[in-house]
Design a protein around this motif. Structure first.
Motif, PDB file in Angstrom:
ATOM      1  N   SER A  57       0.776  -1.208  -0.205  1.00  0.00           N
ATOM      2  CA  SER A  57      -0.121   0.109   0.176  1.00  0.00           C
ATOM      3  C   SER A  57       0.910   1.258   0.082  1.00  0.00           C
ATOM      4  CB  SER A  57      -1.021  -0.026   1.356  1.00  0.00           C
ATOM      5  OG  SER A  57      -0.062   0.114   2.448  1.00  0.00           O
ATOM      6  N   ASP A  58       0.317   2.293  -0.237  1.00  0.00           N
ATOM      7  CA  ASP A  58       1.177   3.405  -0.170  1.00  0.00           C
ATOM      8  C   ASP A  58       1.772   3.801   1.136  1.00  0.00           C
ATOM      9  OD1 ASP A  58       0.045   4.083  -2.674  1.00  0.00           O
ATOM     10  OD2 ASP A  58      -1.548   5.746  -2.069  1.00  0.00           O
ATOM     11  N   GLU A  59       1.094   3.838   2.265  1.00  0.00           N
ATOM     12  CA  GLU A  59       1.558   3.666   3.459  1.00  0.00           C
ATOM     13  C   GLU A  59       2.877   2.700   3.788  1.00  0.00           C
ATOM     14  OE1 GLU A  59      -1.636   3.970   2.688  1.00  0.00           O
ATOM     15  OE2 GLU A  59      -1.662   6.132   3.240  1.00  0.00           O
ATOM     16  N   GLU A  60       2.612   1.417   3.201  1.00  0.00           N
ATOM     17  CA  GLU A  60       3.733   0.559   3.329  1.00  0.00           C
ATOM     18  C   GLU A  60       5.041   1.072   2.573  1.00  0.00           C
ATOM     19  OE1 GLU A  60       1.336  -3.812   4.221  1.00  0.00           O
ATOM     20  OE2 GLU A  60       1.736  -3.130   1.993  1.00  0.00           O
ATOM     21  N   LEU A  61       4.800   1.678   1.469  1.00  0.00           N
ATOM     22  CA  LEU A  61       6.094   2.135   0.699  1.00  0.00           C
ATOM     23  C   LEU A  61       6.537   3.247   1.463  1.00  0.00           C
ATOM     24  CD1 LEU A  61       4.299   1.946  -3.051  1.00  0.00           C
ATOM     25  CD2 LEU A  61       6.208   0.571  -2.132  1.00  0.00           C
ATOM     26  N   VAL A  62       5.673   4.254   1.838  1.00  0.00           N
ATOM     27  CA  VAL A  62       6.222   5.099   2.883  1.00  0.00           C
ATOM     28  C   VAL A  62       7.086   4.690   4.010  1.00  0.00           C
ATOM     29  CG1 VAL A  62       5.756   7.029   4.278  1.00  0.00           C
ATOM     30  CG2 VAL A  62       4.449   6.957   2.134  1.00  0.00           C
ATOM     31  N   ASP A  63       6.589   3.715   4.670  1.00  0.00           N
ATOM     32  CA  ASP A  63       7.453   3.234   5.766  1.00  0.00           C
ATOM     33  C   ASP A  63       8.713   2.447   4.982  1.00  0.00           C
ATOM     34  OD1 ASP A  63       5.515   3.905   7.574  1.00  0.00           O
ATOM     35  OD2 ASP A  63       4.403   1.705   7.349  1.00  0.00           O
ATOM     36  N   MET A  64       8.710   1.784   3.851  1.00  0.00           N
ATOM     37  CA  MET A  64       9.898   1.419   3.401  1.00  0.00           C
ATOM     38  C   MET A  64      10.889   2.505   2.921  1.00  0.00           C
ATOM     39  SD  MET A  64       7.906  -1.233   0.875  1.00  0.00           S
ATOM     40  CE  MET A  64       9.203  -1.766  -0.110  1.00  0.00           C
TER      41      MET A  64
ATOM     42  N   ASP B 222      10.164   5.338  -5.946  1.00  0.00           N
ATOM     43  CA  ASP B 222       9.978   5.350  -7.311  1.00  0.00           C
ATOM     44  C   ASP B 222       8.436   4.486  -7.798  1.00  0.00           C
ATOM     45  OD1 ASP B 222      12.336   6.189  -7.598  1.00  0.00           O
ATOM     46  OD2 ASP B 222      13.271   4.579  -8.546  1.00  0.00           O
ATOM     47  N   GLN B 223       8.128   3.690  -6.811  1.00  0.00           N
ATOM     48  CA  GLN B 223       6.768   3.255  -7.070  1.00  0.00           C
ATOM     49  C   GLN B 223       5.670   4.222  -6.783  1.00  0.00           C
ATOM     50  OE1 GLN B 223       5.759  -0.887  -5.793  1.00  0.00           O
ATOM     51  NE2 GLN B 223       7.856  -1.153  -5.214  1.00  0.00           N
ATOM     52  N   LEU B 224       5.688   5.179  -5.701  1.00  0.00           N
ATOM     53  CA  LEU B 224       4.900   5.893  -5.509  1.00  0.00           C
ATOM     54  C   LEU B 224       4.776   7.021  -6.552  1.00  0.00           C
ATOM     55  CD1 LEU B 224       5.614   6.653  -1.592  1.00  0.00           C
ATOM     56  CD2 LEU B 224       3.565   5.551  -2.591  1.00  0.00           C
TER      57      LEU B 224
ATOM     58  N   ASN C 168      10.086  15.794   2.538  1.00  0.00           N
ATOM     59  CA  ASN C 168       9.135  15.844   3.949  1.00  0.00           C
ATOM     60  C   ASN C 168       8.456  14.599   3.897  1.00  0.00           C
ATOM     61  OD1 ASN C 168       9.309  18.847   4.280  1.00  0.00           O
ATOM     62  ND2 ASN C 168       8.711  18.749   2.078  1.00  0.00           N
ATOM     63  N   LEU C 169       8.705  13.398   3.576  1.00  0.00           N
ATOM     64  CA  LEU C 169       8.152  12.122   3.701  1.00  0.00           C
ATOM     65  C   LEU C 169       8.151  11.989   5.401  1.00  0.00           C
ATOM     66  CD1 LEU C 169       6.768  10.564   1.812  1.00  0.00           C
ATOM     67  CD2 LEU C 169       8.849   9.119   1.784  1.00  0.00           C
TER      68      LEU C 169
ATOM     69  N   SER D  63      -4.985   9.851   4.212  1.00  0.00           N
ATOM     70  CA  SER D  63      -3.883   9.009   3.076  1.00  0.00           C
ATOM     71  C   SER D  63      -2.927   9.651   2.587  1.00  0.00           C
ATOM     72  CB  SER D  63      -5.052   8.517   2.249  1.00  0.00           C
ATOM     73  OG  SER D  63      -5.545   9.498   1.537  1.00  0.00           O
ATOM     74  N   PHE D  64      -1.937   8.946   2.063  1.00  0.00           N
ATOM     75  CA  PHE D  64      -0.723   9.489   1.305  1.00  0.00           C
ATOM     76  C   PHE D  64      -1.255   9.938   0.027  1.00  0.00           C
ATOM     77  CE2 PHE D  64       2.561   9.222  -2.130  1.00  0.00           C
ATOM     78  CZ  PHE D  64       3.266   9.720  -1.668  1.00  0.00           C
ATOM     79  N   TYR D  65      -2.331   9.529  -0.668  1.00  0.00           N
ATOM     80  CA  TYR D  65      -3.365  10.071  -1.628  1.00  0.00           C
ATOM     81  C   TYR D  65      -3.788  11.839  -1.557  1.00  0.00           C
ATOM     82  CZ  TYR D  65      -7.744  10.434  -4.382  1.00  0.00           C
ATOM     83  OH  TYR D  65      -8.585  10.803  -5.135  1.00  0.00           O
TER      84      TYR D  65
END
Lengths: 146, 199
Positions: free
Chosen positions: B12-19, B29-31, B67-68, B76-78
């Motif tokens: 999910s977006d949030e998981e990608l942010v955590d990564m 890049d995926q985001l 600013n992540l 949401s990230f969206y």
């Protein structure tokens, strides 16, 4: 034109895209942009702008903050000007004699010792407050001042 | 790279942010790939200019990346990245209108290679109708640019992007009543601008 027609027309704008080629290259371009940004040293105004944007995310807040800052600046300016005027007036009226002025006053009477005592204003009989020292003649007022 | 952690198959977006925050920076890049088309659409419809859109899109992703760590996941990230993009577009338009005093038609670039396909079978065979639709596109962009930045943002998010009032409220940071009233006023203005042309 009805609301439905307008809505349909606006929906068509979703179809305005630059094409797949643009999006397939975008990530590479973005990486290049990021590398260029690392080398770019922001100016003071850019840093300030960025700081304000982070601090005040919405334009409305920015306007409100700018308004308050301008008012505070005006108030500070007015406050800074007002006491200066009062201080200059009061210090002028209460300014003590400078040593030069005091010396000049004393010298006037010291020089008077060379004149005939009866011609001196301090030597008149009705001025009981006049006194004579060994070298100078003066009034009590002068001595008090001195 | 975050070691010892497995990447979920479809994060999910949030998981990608955590990564990304854990050090796996390529997850960003995926985001970018996930949001580039959506954000392009918003920014393009706000500016009506491809070059400005390209710059703003880069700046939006760059700002999001920098600013992540401040993304608190309260929204949401969206919503978060849309907020950055929309405010960038609003500020850009305001800056531009201040320097140019008025919006210039030269700012529009209808010939920038946009694939503007009207799903109308009759237009394909009729070149006159095709030309008319092209003119309509230009007129529509002109009309959008005549709206204030805030009104334009509401129209783009609601009519073009198909967002709900509640989502727009979160992105623009205003009340739902404000969104509704801006939308009503903007529709009225757009109909007035386009009336003569459509007849």
């Amino acid at each position: 034109m009805t609301d439905q027609e307008l809505s349909k027309l606006l929906k068509l704008k979703k179809a305005e895209t630059p094409g797949e080629v643009y999006f397939s290259q975008f990530l590479t371009e973005f990486h290049r942009y990021q590398r260029a940004e690392i080398l770019h040293k922001p100016t003071f105004s850019e840093k300030l702008g960025e700081w304000f944007t982070q601090l005040l995310p919405t334009p409305r807040m920015t306007y409100a903050f700018s308004g308050c800052a301008a008012l505070a600046l005006l108030a500070a300016g007015a406050f800074a000007l007002l006491p200066v005027k009062q201080a200059s007036f009061s210090t002028a009226s209460m300014a003590p004699f400078t040593p030069d002025q005091q010396l000049a006053t004393f010298t006037t009477y010291a020089d008077a010792s060379h004149q005939q005592p009866e011609l001196l204003p301090s030597a008149t009989p009705e001025r009981a407050s006049t006194y004579v020292t060994g070298t100078s003649v003066g009034h009590y007022e002068t001595v008090v001042t001195f | 790279m975050a070691q010892g952690k497995e990447t979920p198959p479809n994060p999910s977006d949030e998981e990608l942010v955590d990564m990304v925050l854990a050090g796996q920076i390529t997850a960003f890049d995926q985001l970018v790939l996930r949001y580039q088309q959506k954000l392009y659409s918003v920014l393009y419809n706000m500016t009506s200019n491809h070059d400005d859109t390209n710059d703003l899109l880069m700046e939006t992703f760059d700002k999001a990346y920098r600013n992540l760590a401040s993304f608190k996941k309260q929204s949401s990230f969206y919503t978060w990245i849309y907020t950055i993009a929309v405010h960038k577009a609003i500020n850009h338009s305001k800056r531009k209108s201040k320097t140019a005093n008025n919006f210039s038609l030269n700012d529009l670039d209808p010939e920038s290679g946009m694939e503007f396909q009207i799903p109308d079978a009759s237009s394909a065979a009729d070149p006159e109708r095709q030309a008319h639709l092209k003119d309509l596109q230009i007129r529509l962009n002109e009309s959008l640019q005549k709206l204030s930045e805030e009104h334009r943002a509401v129209v783009v998010l609601f009519d073009v992007e198909g967002m709900s009032h509640a989502e727009i409220t979160k992105i623009l940071g205003c009340t739902e009543g404000t969104v509704r009233s801006r939308l009503h006023y903007a529709h009225k203005q757009l109909k007035r601008y386009l009336e003569k042309f459509v007849q």
